[in-house]
Design an enzyme around this catalytic site. Sequence first.
Site, PDB file in Angstrom:
ATOM      1  N   ALA A  75       5.089  35.580  -5.238  1.00 21.65           N
ATOM      2  CA  ALA A  75       4.821  35.061  -3.893  1.00 21.65           C
ATOM      3  C   ALA A  75       6.029  35.289  -2.991  1.00 21.65           C
ATOM      4  CB  ALA A  75       4.499  33.577  -3.965  1.00 21.65           C
ATOM      5  N   GLY A 120       3.671  35.487  -9.455  1.00 25.02           N
ATOM      6  CA  GLY A 120       2.394  36.020  -8.995  1.00 25.02           C
ATOM      7  C   GLY A 120       2.234  37.496  -9.264  1.00 25.02           C
ATOM      8  N   GLU A 143       7.774  30.041 -12.419  1.00 25.70           N
ATOM      9  CA  GLU A 143       7.472  29.123 -11.313  1.00 25.70           C
ATOM     10  C   GLU A 143       8.097  27.738 -11.464  1.00 25.70           C
ATOM     11  OE1 GLU A 143       4.119  32.176 -10.988  1.00 25.70           O
ATOM     12  OE2 GLU A 143       5.345  31.276 -12.567  1.00 25.70           O
TER      13      GLU A 143
END
Length: 269
Positions: A75, A120, A143
């Site tokens: 991301a 991602g 993450e």
Amino acid sequence: MSEERYGEFVLVRRHGDGGVGHVAELALDRPKAMNAVSTEMARSIAGACAALGADRDVRAVVLTSTHERAFCVGADLKERNSFSDAELVRQRPVARGAYTGVLELPVPTIAAVHGFALGGGFELALACDVIVADRTAVVGLPEVSVGVIPGGGGTQLLPRRVGAARAAELIFTARRVEAVEARQLGLVDELVDEGRDREEALALGARIAANSPVGLRAAKRALRLGHGLDLRAGLEVEDAAWRAVAFSGDRAEGVAAFNEKRKPQWPGE
């Protein structure tokens, strides 16, 4: 080969005899940001996947990167840092649309991974049926190290690949895994020489695309819908997929071509 751009950051190339394009290459093309997935890029990925899924000429999709040192770093955290809570909530369906777009493609999908495939970025690869990686690949779901969780399917797709305990270790530690270990753990499926991930993935896509388009879509549907079901239920999914192809033009052509010792000319219906 033909090309079509979806927004600024996604490029689709069609590979195939006579420009038909049975193999579609979906190239992530945001090199200045190492293919970090912004809102605009997510929307473009989803749009490209919708178009490819609806195109009956497409028999396989290969997900690639135009960046020399990265597949996708995940991301766009610089963009995310500017969001208010309300903006983050509004962006969530757009972000999800990119990952589900790849995951729900009705034809076989192959990711060609080199360099960094993190967060991602790795989730986009996990959404594919097969991952081909070169020896520069570094994968992971980091993450929790920035206060979130894998939100592009990672908590569900990774354990389906490597088992619950291994997935938990990888997600909880946020560690990055280099190519050789990634292959040993099953995080990627094929390990190829440096710089050959795209070439090998496209070659695999071409081998797949030589087969019946009706059969390919039905086989993928059976594989995906049957996963996680008990055996009896899974066999019912398979039977439904078999019935969808058993009386098709592709089945008739395939049997005729086999008996006549020639290459099939698939009608695709």
